[in-house]
Design an enzyme around this catalytic site. Structure first.
Site, PDB file in Angstrom:
ATOM      1  N   SER A   1      48.622  39.345  34.096  1.00 32.30           N
ATOM      2  CA  SER A   1      48.977  40.779  35.564  1.00 32.30           C
ATOM      3  C   SER A   1      48.099  41.773  35.220  1.00 32.30           C
ATOM      4  O   SER A   1      46.784  41.856  35.644  1.00 32.30           O
ATOM      5  CB  SER A   1      50.018  40.633  35.185  1.00 32.30           C
ATOM      6  OG  SER A   1      50.587  41.900  36.478  1.00 32.30           O
TER       7      SER A   1
ATOM      8  N   HIS B   1      50.042  37.581  40.252  1.00 30.91           N
ATOM      9  CA  HIS B   1      51.145  36.892  40.868  1.00 30.91           C
ATOM     10  C   HIS B   1      51.149  36.410  42.282  1.00 30.91           C
ATOM     11  O   HIS B   1      51.721  37.355  43.247  1.00 30.91           O
ATOM     12  CB  HIS B   1      51.904  38.706  41.431  1.00 30.91           C
ATOM     13  CG  HIS B   1      52.218  38.803  39.151  1.00 30.91           C
ATOM     14  ND1 HIS B   1      52.574  38.449  38.478  1.00 30.91           N
ATOM     15  CD2 HIS B   1      51.648  40.041  39.058  1.00 30.91           C
ATOM     16  CE1 HIS B   1      52.468  38.683  37.242  1.00 30.91           C
ATOM     17  NE2 HIS B   1      52.567  40.371  37.281  1.00 30.91           N
TER      18      HIS B   1
END
Length: 255
Positions: free
Chosen positions: A146, A181
């Site tokens: 991330s 994501h």
């Protein structure tokens, strides 16, 4: 002769820099690892396996989470079960004033998720961005998910500002942009496409949760996954439209 700690680190660093056999490596995860898949250590084991050490030193940097105590505990809980020597580097409660020596002693750096904008700002304020580049160039493996994936690229798609998906200028170790994501958050794909088609972000990579991009030098060497279905993608702007190419990963589990 007894070497001071700084002398020893300097010698080890120079040895790393003097050999062409130590590649620069970055593993950028869209999502996964101990914090998202606590029962599935495939990506974390893959990262550890890239080191030639039997028990590599791996340092967790949780800056993006504000050095969350719970996040740090989860890191240790996961990695004490693996063959490694875990540690962490907090900027809110630093273990040392000599970040350079501390980082260059590591075999692997593992950056956690959270607010990428804050991560970049704090790293630059402390000079950690320069230390991490030196570590990467000397053979220390850089990794993260991330925010810990976006940070290594020139640009990233981030939700650091509440309620918005925006373009963030990052460290630029790797060329292009990054969007993690990709399958895990519904807004990621349309926003990335919009930014690309408008010419507001450079071409780059989108990565599903459970997938990691493995770069050697500045080139994508391999795509791996901890799950059978997720994928990674290469995206580029072509005549104000977006061309998306699937990058089929190697599944790290049993087929």
């Amino acid at each position: 002769m007894v070497l001071r700690s700084f002398d020893r680190i300097e010698i080890e660093h120079n040895l790393k820099m003097s050999t062409n056999s130590v590649p620069k490596q970055i593993i950028a995860m869209g999502g996964g690892g101990f914090s998202m898949e606590p029962e599935n250590p495939l990506l974390d084991r893959y990262i550890l396996g890239l080191s030639k050490k039997k028990r590599p030193k791996i340092c967790f940097i949780p800056t993006a989470s504000g050095d969350s105590d719970k996040y740090i505990v989860r890191f240790y809980s996961a990695f004490v079960q693996l063959l490694c020597q875990p540690s962490h580097l907090s900027l809110f409660n630093p273990p040392t004033s000599d970040f350079r020596s501390f980082v260059l002693e590591q075999d692997i750096i593992y950056v956690g998720g959270g607010n990428t904008k804050n991560l970049i700002a704090l790293w630059k304020e402390w000079g950690l961005d320069h230390v991490l580049r030196e570590a990467w160039e000397s053979g220390v493996i850089l990794s993260g998910l991330s925010a810990g994936s976006i940070c290594w690229f020139e640009e990233g798609v981030t939700d650091s500002i509440p309620g918005k998906m925006t373009v963030l200028q990052c460290l630029g170790f790797l060329k292009g942009s990054n969007c993690p994501h990709y399958d895990g958050e519904p807004r990621r794909k349309p926003v990335y496409h919009q930014l690309l088609s408008a010419g507001l972000i450079s071409s780059g990579y989108a990565v599903d949760d459970g997938v990691a991009l493995h770069f050697v030098g500045e080139q994508l060497e391999k795509v791996v996954s901890s799950r059978p279905q997720p994928k990674a993608y290469s995206l580029e702007r072509v005549d104000e439209t977006v061309k998306e190419t699937i990058l089929e990963p190697i599944y790290l589990g049993k087929s």
